[in-house]
Design an enzyme around this catalytic site. Structure first.
Site, PDB file in Angstrom:
ATOM      1  CB  CYS A   1      -0.953   0.046   1.196  1.00 25.03           C
ATOM      2  SG  CYS A   1      -2.236  -1.179   1.121  1.00 25.03           S
ATOM      3  CG  ASN A   2       4.938   3.461   0.571  1.00 24.29           C
ATOM      4  OD1 ASN A   2       5.043   4.218  -0.399  1.00 24.29           O
ATOM      5  ND2 ASN A   2       5.541   3.692   1.723  1.00 24.29           N
TER       6      ASN A   2
END
Ligand code: PLP
Length: 483
Positions: free
Chosen positions: A398-399
């Site tokens: 999620c980055n």
């Protein structure tokens, strides 16, 4: 610089952490788990879980939105926990409020949806952010604010103070240096990257304030192993998920906010629990004047008090000891990963981010390489490690900003019109571009981690991938979205 533990620390604390592992986290070894995803979720101690069971089975707790005896019992525990959270962060209750949320994401959203973004203001964010912070850009855009990304500036995925200063200064011509809080906009960044483990400078907070920005500090990946002292640094909003810090309870986070910064926020709605008074027919309402104005609906009141239990558990171990334990293991793992070689001398592992323990936490992102330097598809590593009972993380966590930088996927390619319109996954697109990988492997350490966990991981990597071509590992992979 590698932070070495002193022999005294290694002796006494190593024994202590081994006993803790056996007594409090015995379920790991009883079930053959090698748990290396502490940035995904911390693990609960058995005594935390026992304290929860004893509390909720030992008395009666009602919905706190009332004054009856069982309601008052819940309210008292919730308020005590609020005070405990502020004490943990050394925050003055007159200056800071602790608002309970479902998680760090919920805390980010509370700020984003109510922040006064407007034309001429800016939302400044480093590329190294979790999507729960990246997503705030949609609120900024809706408010006609400009979204400004601060790029990585070093090969080990740090962001230089100069780059941050330039991004902040760009907006201050209108807001003016020394402008009122929030006039220039919002800076949002992680105290610790969930991708590389890099700890970003807390000094950015005052730099942003000087330009009139309010600051959201995402402490979700930082607080499990580091202290945040809110008498020394003064972010306006701090976001946290408690399960990341001590495993249990899930579903409870906090927005810890400066009371004067809360006054900037304009909530887009009201709900049960948030209002002082409301009329259905009259169409008006007045929000509550304390932190409950930000707590939508009924809190998870049976679980909120477990946050105090978790903090007591962490204090009993001692945060400095936790930090030294995790730092020591991280240094050992980084050194050992660097030493892993194929028989032709080529490295088996590429680490993204710092290769030592200076200004970083216990999160390590990497890819496995084959003897020719080709990346082994991280989905194959996920599949193979699962078969060995190892819980680690694969993908981009999620980055996406850190992932794009790590894999050198250029801005020009990502901004191409085709990608916004394409069907399929980011993987499909990368494949069409001829890029081999869009994902990494993440290993992260915490209180119960042990030298034996490191040995299992290192043994797995050597046994499975040494002298083996990447193509041999990648057979029978299911295509799926990585982020
Ligand atoms: C740095 C960081 N911020 C925010 C989040 C979001 O946390 P949650 O999913 O608990 O809301 C995470 C979760 O991994 C994280 O690592």
């Amino acid at each position: 610089m590698t932070t070495e533990l002193t022999p005294a620390q290694l002796g006494s604390d190593a024994g202590r952490f081994a006993r803790l592992r056996a007594d409090e986290y015995g379920y790991l070894d009883e079930h053959g788990h090698t748990y290396l995803d502490h940035t995904g979720a911390g693990l609960p101690s058995r005594s935390q879980l026992a304290a929860h069971a004893a509390r909720i089975s030992g008395d009666c707790f009602g919905n706190p939105h009332s004054d009856n005896p069982t309601s008052a019992a819940s309210t008292e525990l919730v308020e005590r926990t609020r005070a405990r959270v502020l004490r943990h962060l050394n925050a003055d209750p007159a200056e800071y409020a602790a608002i309970f949320t479902p998680n760090a994401t919920g805390a980010c959203r509370l700020v984003g949806e109510a922040f006064p973004f407007r034309r001429g203001s800016r939302f400044v964010l480093p590329l190294d952010n979790h999507n729960s912070v990246n997503g705030l850009r949609e609120f900024a855009r809706a408010g006609r604010a400009r979204v400004v990304h601060v790029p990585f500036t070093t090969p080990d995925l740090r962001i230089g103070d100069d780059a941050m200063a330039a991004a902040l200064a760009g907006g201050s011509a209108r807001a003016g240096r020394g402008a009122p809080l929030g006039r220039a906009g919002l800076l949002a960044y992680p105290a610790q990257s969930n991708f590389t483990g890099v700890r970003h400078p807390l000094e950015w907070i005052e730099a942003a304030h000087a330009h009139g920005y309010a600051v959201l500090l995402d402490a979700a990946a930082y607080l499990p192993t580091a202290a945040l002292d809110l008498s020394e640094v003064k972010p306006d909003f701090v976001t946290v998920s408690w399960y990341k810090v001590f495993g249990y309870p899930t579903g409870v986070g906090c927005l810890v906010a400066r009371r004067d910064a809360l006054e900037l926020l304009r909530r887009p709605w009201f709900s049960g629990g948030t209002i002082h008074v409301v009329s259905a027919q009259g169409g008006w309402h007045r929000m509550a004047e304390d932190e409950s104005a930000f707590e939508d609906g009924t809190l998870n009141f049976l679980a909120v008090p477990d946050v105090a239990t978790g903090l007591d558990h962490l204090d009993a171990i001692g945060l400095p000891a936790v930090s030294a334990h995790v730092t020591g293991l991280t240094g050992r793992l980084l050194d050992a990963l660097r030493d892993l070689r194929h028989s032709n001398g080529a490295p088996l592992v590429r680490v993204y981010g710092p290769e030592d323990t200076d200004r970083r936490g216990g999160t390590i992102a990497l890819n496995i390489l084959d003897p020719d330097g080709h990346v082994v598809d991280e989905r194959a590593v996920g599949r193979d490690s699962s078969a060995r009972g190892i819980s680690l993380r694969t993908g981009c966590f999620c980055n996406p900003g850190a992932g794009e930088e790590a894999f050198a996927i250029s801005r020009r390619l990502l901004r191409g019109r085709r990608i916004g319109r394409m069907s399929g996954t980011l993987d499909d697109y990368l494949t069409r571009l001829g890029l081999p990988s869009g994902g990494a492997v993440r290993v992260s350490l915490g209180v119960p981690s042990s030298p034996e966990d490191l040995a299992v991981l290192l043994g797995f990597v050597e046994d499975t991938y040494r002298d083996r071509p990447a193509s041999a590992a990648a057979v029978r992979l299911n295509p799926r979205l990585r982020c």
